[in-house]
Design a protein around this motif. Structure first.
Motif: not given
Length: 403
Positions: A121-122, A176-180, A202-208, A237-239
């Motif tokens: 994923k990352w 601008p390409n920072c995602r995680v 932590v995906p930067l799009s995560t709520p909070g 986030l999931p474990l």
């Protein structure tokens, strides 16, 4: 220690140097003008960066920092060090070769400790240069020079990890390409001292997750990367977002820091070399009171001392890289702290001398000196301030004399 470059390293040194001279240096000034023209967050990256990255990847000049031959060049720390020095001469070169901090350290963490799913994923998009990442550790409310002071939390609740806290100087989060982000937080305050913390993807799009502001450093925002202040409010986030499992944050951090400090220090040596080069040109071409600046006010001695200091610093970093390669972090712990103290101080002194020789022009953006000084001076604080590393060196030195 063998001072000659291996055949593999010599080949990369030639090719990376040629690429920087032919492809990067001719467009660097235009690139920086375009970046600074839009200094408001979110930052922008001129299209030439992706063009250069594609060329570098086509030529096999990609992920050079990774010692794993499957994904990287398979170079040792000693072999990679002179490449980092070459990249340090240009503010855009590291990204062109996909060798930028903090991505290099984050990729090493995922390579060594990530699960198969986390890698897919990352790590894979990071290795391809499609995304950027950030490392969130330093906090404004506590003395972060002692990482055990960390107040942000990463608490396990049922099948989730819940993050709360405020981080700052999260370098690279403005890209601008920072995602995680890799977030480090307190999981179990009752566990042993170095088993209390966890690292979480932590995906930067995560709520909070909220970027509160971009922090200026000596009045500069270091576009397009930037240093952010970020809040994490009940981020769930999931474990399986936890790297290697809860409580292993410090273990991972120690594995991350050794090679990373080699990279930082060799890039700084490259920066110091560029600034010394500018100083010598200025000293020989500029005339005052009927003489070249080189013949006035002890400038020859200053230039000589700068050359000696840079050479000494480089040798210490290469020795440290050799010790890391042969003895691991445990055998090179003192040396890793030594270079972290020595190199930023040397670079700062050399850059300051170059600024002085340039007069008022040296503090403008007509030359790269002001930006260079900002970066070098900041690295006396980043990855631990001088005082922390001096304490470690002294502790190691005094072990043999303990009663």
């Amino acid at each position: 220690m063998e001072f000659a470059h291996s055949a593999k390293a010599a080949d990369y040194i030639q090719r990376v140097g040629d690429f920087i001279r032919a492809e990067i240096e001719p467009v660097e000034a235009e690139y920086l003008r375009a970046v600074h023209a839009n200094s408001g967050h979110p930052y922008t990256v001129p299209p030439v960066m992706e063009e250069l990255k594609a060329k570098a990847r086509e030529q096999g000049l990609w992920n050079l920092f990774l010692p794993d031959e499957t994904h990287g060049a398979g170079l040792t720390n000693v072999e990679y060090a002179p490449l980092a020095e070459l990249m340090g001469r240009s503010p855009m070169a590291s990204e062109v070769f996909n060798c930028s901090a903090p991505d290099t350290g984050n990729m090493e963490v995922l390579h060594l400790y990530g699960s198969a799913e986390q890698k897919q994923k990352w790590l894979e998009p990071l290795l391809r240069g499609e995304i950027r990442s950030v490392f969130c550790m330093t906090e404004p409310e506590v003395a972060s020079s002692d990482a055990t002071n960390m107040a942000a939390t990463a608490v396990v609740k049922d099948d989730q990890i819940v993050l709360n806290g405020r981080k700052w100087f999260s370098s690279g989060i403005g890209h601008p390409n920072c995602r995680v982000a890799i977030f480090m937080g307190l999981t179990d305050p009752d566990a042993p001292r170095y088993a209390q913390h966890s690292m979480v993807l932590v995906p930067l799009s995560t709520p909070g997750v909220n970027i509160e502001r971009m922090l200026p450093v000596f009045g500069r925002h270091d576009e397009p990367f930037g240093h952010g202040e970020v809040t994490f409010t009940d981020v769930r986030l999931p474990l399986d977002a936890v790297i290697a499992g809860p409580g292993r944050g410090f273990e991972i951090a120690q594995g991350r820091l050794g090679p990373g400090r080699i990279h930082h220090c060799m890039r700084l040596i490259g920066l110091a070399e560029r600034c010394l080069d500018l100083a010598c040109k200025r000293a020989t071409q500029r005339v005052a009171f009927g003489k070249p600046l080189a013949d006035l006010g002890g400038n020859r001695e200053r230039i000589a001392k700068a050359r000696i200091a840079i050479n000494q610093a480089r040798l210490l970093v290469l020795y440290t890289a050799w010790k890391l390669d042969t003895e691991g972090l445990q055998g090179a712990r003192s040396e890793v702290s030594q270079i972290k103290v020595v190199v930023p101080n040397v670079a700062t002194d050399v850059i300051d001398m170059a600024i002085q020789l340039h007069g008022a022009a040296g503090v403008t953006d007509d030359y790269p000196l002001a930006a260079a000084y900002t970066g070098a001076r900041s690295l006396r604080l980043a990855d631990g301030p001088d005082e922390v590393h001096l304490h470690l060196v002294a502790r190691q030195e005094l072990k043999a004399y303990a009663q």
